[in-house]
Design an enzyme around this catalytic site. Structure first.
Site, PDB file in Angstrom:
ATOM      1  CG  ASP A   1      -2.203  -0.821   0.934  1.00 57.79           C
ATOM      2  OD1 ASP A   1      -2.219  -1.589  -0.061  1.00 57.79           O
ATOM      3  OD2 ASP A   1      -3.169  -0.725   1.727  1.00 57.79           O
TER       4      ASP A   1
ATOM      5  CG  ASN B   1      -7.921  -4.203  -2.960  1.00 55.09           C
ATOM      6  OD1 ASN B   1      -8.707  -3.258  -2.946  1.00 55.09           O
ATOM      7  ND2 ASN B   1      -8.227  -5.388  -2.474  1.00 55.09           N
TER       8      ASN B   1
ATOM      9  CB  SER C   1     -15.006   4.997   2.758  1.00 52.58           C
ATOM     10  OG  SER C   1     -13.621   5.136   3.007  1.00 52.58           O
TER      11      SER C   1
ATOM     12  CG  ASP D   1      -8.996  -1.639   9.125  1.00 56.79           C
ATOM     13  OD1 ASP D   1     -10.016  -1.754   8.411  1.00 56.79           O
ATOM     14  OD2 ASP D   1      -8.052  -0.873   8.841  1.00 56.79           O
TER      15      ASP D   1
ATOM     16  CD  GLU E   1      -8.275  -4.451   2.331  1.00 58.98           C
ATOM     17  OE1 GLU E   1      -9.426  -4.174   2.739  1.00 58.98           O
ATOM     18  OE2 GLU E   1      -7.261  -3.893   2.798  1.00 58.98           O
TER      19      GLU E   1
ATOM     20  CG  HIS F   1      -4.168  -6.995   4.519  1.00 60.05           C
ATOM     21  ND1 HIS F   1      -3.760  -5.930   5.271  1.00 60.05           N
ATOM     22  CD2 HIS F   1      -5.375  -6.607   4.001  1.00 60.05           C
ATOM     23  CE1 HIS F   1      -4.645  -4.949   5.194  1.00 60.05           C
ATOM     24  NE2 HIS F   1      -5.624  -5.339   4.414  1.00 60.05           N
ATOM     25  NE  ARG F   2      -6.667  -4.482   8.255  1.00 61.20           N
ATOM     26  CZ  ARG F   2      -5.431  -4.131   8.617  1.00 61.20           C
ATOM     27  NH1 ARG F   2      -4.711  -4.918   9.392  1.00 61.20           N
ATOM     28  NH2 ARG F   2      -4.895  -2.986   8.235  1.00 61.20           N
TER      29      ARG F   2
ATOM     30  CE  LYS G   1      -5.096  -3.483   0.526  1.00 61.05           C
ATOM     31  NZ  LYS G   1      -5.338  -2.384   1.448  1.00 61.05           N
TER      32      LYS G   1
HETATM   33  O1  LIG Z   1      -8.117   6.468   6.465  1.00 58.02           O
HETATM   34  C1  LIG Z   1      -7.519   5.401   6.660  1.00 58.02           C
HETATM   35  O2  LIG Z   1      -6.278   5.333   6.741  1.00 58.02           O
HETATM   36  C2  LIG Z   1      -8.321   4.167   6.821  1.00 58.02           C
HETATM   37  C3  LIG Z   1      -9.665   4.240   7.106  1.00 58.02           C
HETATM   38  C4  LIG Z   1     -10.508   3.029   7.277  1.00 58.02           C
HETATM   39  O3  LIG Z   1     -11.321   2.889   6.123  1.00 58.02           O
HETATM   40  P1  LIG Z   1     -12.874   3.345   6.049  1.00 58.02           P
HETATM   41  O4  LIG Z   1     -12.938   4.778   6.396  1.00 58.02           O
HETATM   42  O5  LIG Z   1     -13.226   3.067   4.612  1.00 58.02           O
HETATM   43  O6  LIG Z   1     -13.641   2.482   7.023  1.00 58.02           O
HETATM   44  C5  LIG Z   1      -9.685   1.765   7.468  1.00 58.02           C
HETATM   45  O7  LIG Z   1     -10.496   0.633   7.315  1.00 58.02           O
HETATM   46  C6  LIG Z   1      -8.534   1.686   6.498  1.00 58.02           C
HETATM   47  O8  LIG Z   1      -7.759   0.533   6.692  1.00 58.02           O
HETATM   48  C7  LIG Z   1      -7.611   2.875   6.669  1.00 58.02           C
HETATM   49  C1  LIG Z   2      -9.407  -1.632   4.610  1.00 57.92           C
HETATM   50  C2  LIG Z   2      -8.085  -1.601   4.567  1.00 57.92           C
HETATM   51  O1  LIG Z   2      -7.338  -0.897   3.693  1.00 57.92           O
HETATM   52  P1  LIG Z   2      -7.661   0.153   2.539  1.00 57.92           P
HETATM   53  O2  LIG Z   2      -9.063   0.629   2.697  1.00 57.92           O
HETATM   54  O3  LIG Z   2      -6.656   1.249   2.729  1.00 57.92           O
HETATM   55  O4  LIG Z   2      -7.442  -0.602   1.251  1.00 57.92           O
HETATM   56  C3  LIG Z   2      -7.297  -2.371   5.567  1.00 57.92           C
HETATM   57  O5  LIG Z   2      -6.069  -2.165   5.635  1.00 57.92           O
HETATM   58  O6  LIG Z   2      -7.855  -3.193   6.304  1.00 57.92           O
END
Ligand SMILES: O=C(O)C1=C[C@@H](OP(=O)(O)O)[C@@H](O)[C@H](O)C1
Ligand SMILES: C=C(OP(=O)(O)O)C(=O)O
Length: 438
Positions: free
Chosen positions: A57, A103, A179, A323, A351, A396-397, A422
């Site tokens: 990422d 992704n 989100s 997460d 994901e 990954h999770r 990731k």
């Molecule tokens: O802003 C960020 O860094 C993130 C926000 C969250 O996503 P959502 O806002 O879509 O829930 C989280 O799940 C993601 O891993 C990272």
């Molecule tokens: C949802 C995740 O990542 P992102 O939305 O940044 O792809 C994550 O890291 O669990």
């Protein structure tokens, strides 16, 4: 036992029924690294990022920033990244660019707003799953401001094309329940809009701590935003580069080691993760405390311990720390009563559909699970099925979470284990080191 480096198709999880002990240093936060990259690029002057995350990422975002003209020098051995902040200058080139976002939700959403500041034509696409992850509300807000941005398949998802002419600013509204990354993306680009930006969040704001993380990091680079409940006001301004910016350990990555203690007993300290963390996922420690663990925060980190007391079930709303859902789901069958996870509908567009994936994989072990539209209820299970090959859905999770369950069930294998790259390419090294020490 398959070892890291030799694992490819599957990872056989080491069986481990003893307590775990150790001090774990997890890599830098994905969320903080990717924000720091975006903000430092838009800043005036150079910034050195310390303890940066090197994973798919962050590499995706670094590569995209370089493609559009920023200088980003990374040194994985020292976990540092030097970003030569050039504000929006590289984006003033009227050239065409093709960007690949894999992704990575953060890279996709952050770049969408950032590139709207430019004058080029930017096409952005990701893997098949990224083409299903929502972007439409962010695109609509940008369009409402007058930005020429198209979803090329008409799906409200990548691929997209931005014909940049700068970000006008003014007042925009955006849904908050799909989100939080949409709001963070607008926030970070906003100081360079032609007029001050005012964002109105419609509905509930999911993953709220991430928006506060964005605001704190913007403030660390000299841009102070104002928030009144659902209204955010961002003044015009220029980020001032810090000479160095220290990135916290990744709290979501730490959740696996915290949960290992809940599962096996013992005592583990996560170095450098404090109560003052910018990351909302640090509150996963509180969930484990409700389940019977002892949690101690100090200036050095957080320590999770569990002795002979049983692991209790819990009924939790994880709207702001979603997460950690797979982490909790994977240890849930070992609790003495049911674990109920609520209010996490948006993890169906991560994901993978994480509710469906957790339910399917727990059921493969013979665990009784009730699936809700926005969560699940997992019953205790004393006789989990052995020899299960866990599907990870390129998530990954799922891989990291189910490696925990596998410690307690003979012959568990994780399929496609390296999807952890990731956010946590060295996950299995850390995991096995903890088991070896215990
Ligand atoms: O802003 C960020 O860094 C993130 C926000 C969250 O996503 P959502 O806002 O879509 O829930 C989280 O799940 C993601 O891993 C990272
Ligand atoms: C949802 C995740 O990542 P992102 O939305 O940044 O792809 C994550 O890291 O669990």
């Amino acid at each position: 036992m398959d070892r890291v480096g030799t694992i490819s198709a599957t990872y056989r999880v080491p069986y481990h029924d003893k307590p775990v002990y150790g001090v774990v240093s997890v890599p830098g936060s994905k969320s903080i690294t990717n924000r720091a990259l975006a903000i430092a690029a838009l800043a005036k002057g150079a910034t050195r990022l310390n303890n940066a995350l090197f994973s798919d990422d962050s590499r995706i975002l670094m590569a995209a920033l370089r493609t559009v003209g920023y200088t980003v020098n990374a040194d994985e051995a020292s976990a540092t990244i030097d970003v030569f902040g050039a504000q929006t200058e590289p984006l003033q080139q009227r050239a065409e660019y093709d960007l690949f976002v894999g992704n990575s939700g953060t890279s996709t959403r952050f770049l969408t707003a950032l590139l709207a500041l430019g004058k080029g034509v930017y096409r952005m696409d990701g893997v098949a799953r990224m083409r299903e992850r929502p972007l439409g509300d962010l695109l609509n807000s940008l369009r409402a401001m007058g930005v020429d941005v198209r979803d090329l398949l008409g799906t409200g998802c990548p691929p997209i094309e931005i014909r940049g002419a700068g970000l006008p600013g003014g007042t925009v509204s955006i849904r908050g329940d799909e989100s939080s990354q949409f709001v963070s993306a607008l926030l970070m680009a906003a100081p360079y809009a032609q007029s001050p930006l005012r964002i109105e969040i419609l509905g509930e704001l999911v993953s709220e701590p991430y928006v506060e993380m964005t605001r704190s990091m913007m403030a660390a680079f000299g841009v102070h935003t104002v928030r009144r409940e659902r209204i955010l006001e961002i003044p015009k301004g220029v980020y001032q580069a810090n000479t160095t910016y220290d990135i916290e350990p990744d709290a979501s990555g730490a959740s696996y080691f915290m949960a290992a203690v809940a599962l096996c007993g013992g005592e583990v300290t996560i170095r450098g993760l404090t109560r003052e963390s910018l990351q909302g996922d640090v509150a996963f420690a509180d969930v484990l405390e409700q389940m019977g663990c002892t949690v101690t925060f100090s200036s050095h980190g957080v320590t999770i311990a569990r002795g002979d007391e049983p692991l209790r079930g819990v009924d939790v709303d994880l709207f702001h720390l979603s997460d950690t859902v797979p982490t909790l789901a994977a240890i849930a069958p070992f609790a003495s009563s049911a674990v109920t996870i609520r209010n996490v509908a948006n993890i169906r567009v991560k994901e993978t559909d994480r509710i469906a994936a957790c339910v399917a994989e727990l059921r493969a072990f013979g665990v009784e699970v009730e699936e809700f539209a926005d969560g699940m209820r997992i019953s205790p299970c004393r006789n989990l099925r052995e020899g299960v090959s866990v599907r990870t859905y390129d998530d990954h999770r799922m891989a990291m979470a189910f490696s925990l369950l596998g410690m307690r069930v003979h012959d568990t294998q994780i399929l496609d284990p390296m999807c952890v790259s990731k956010t946590f390419p060295t996950y299995y090294e850390h995991f096995e080191k903890l088991l070896d020490l215990s």
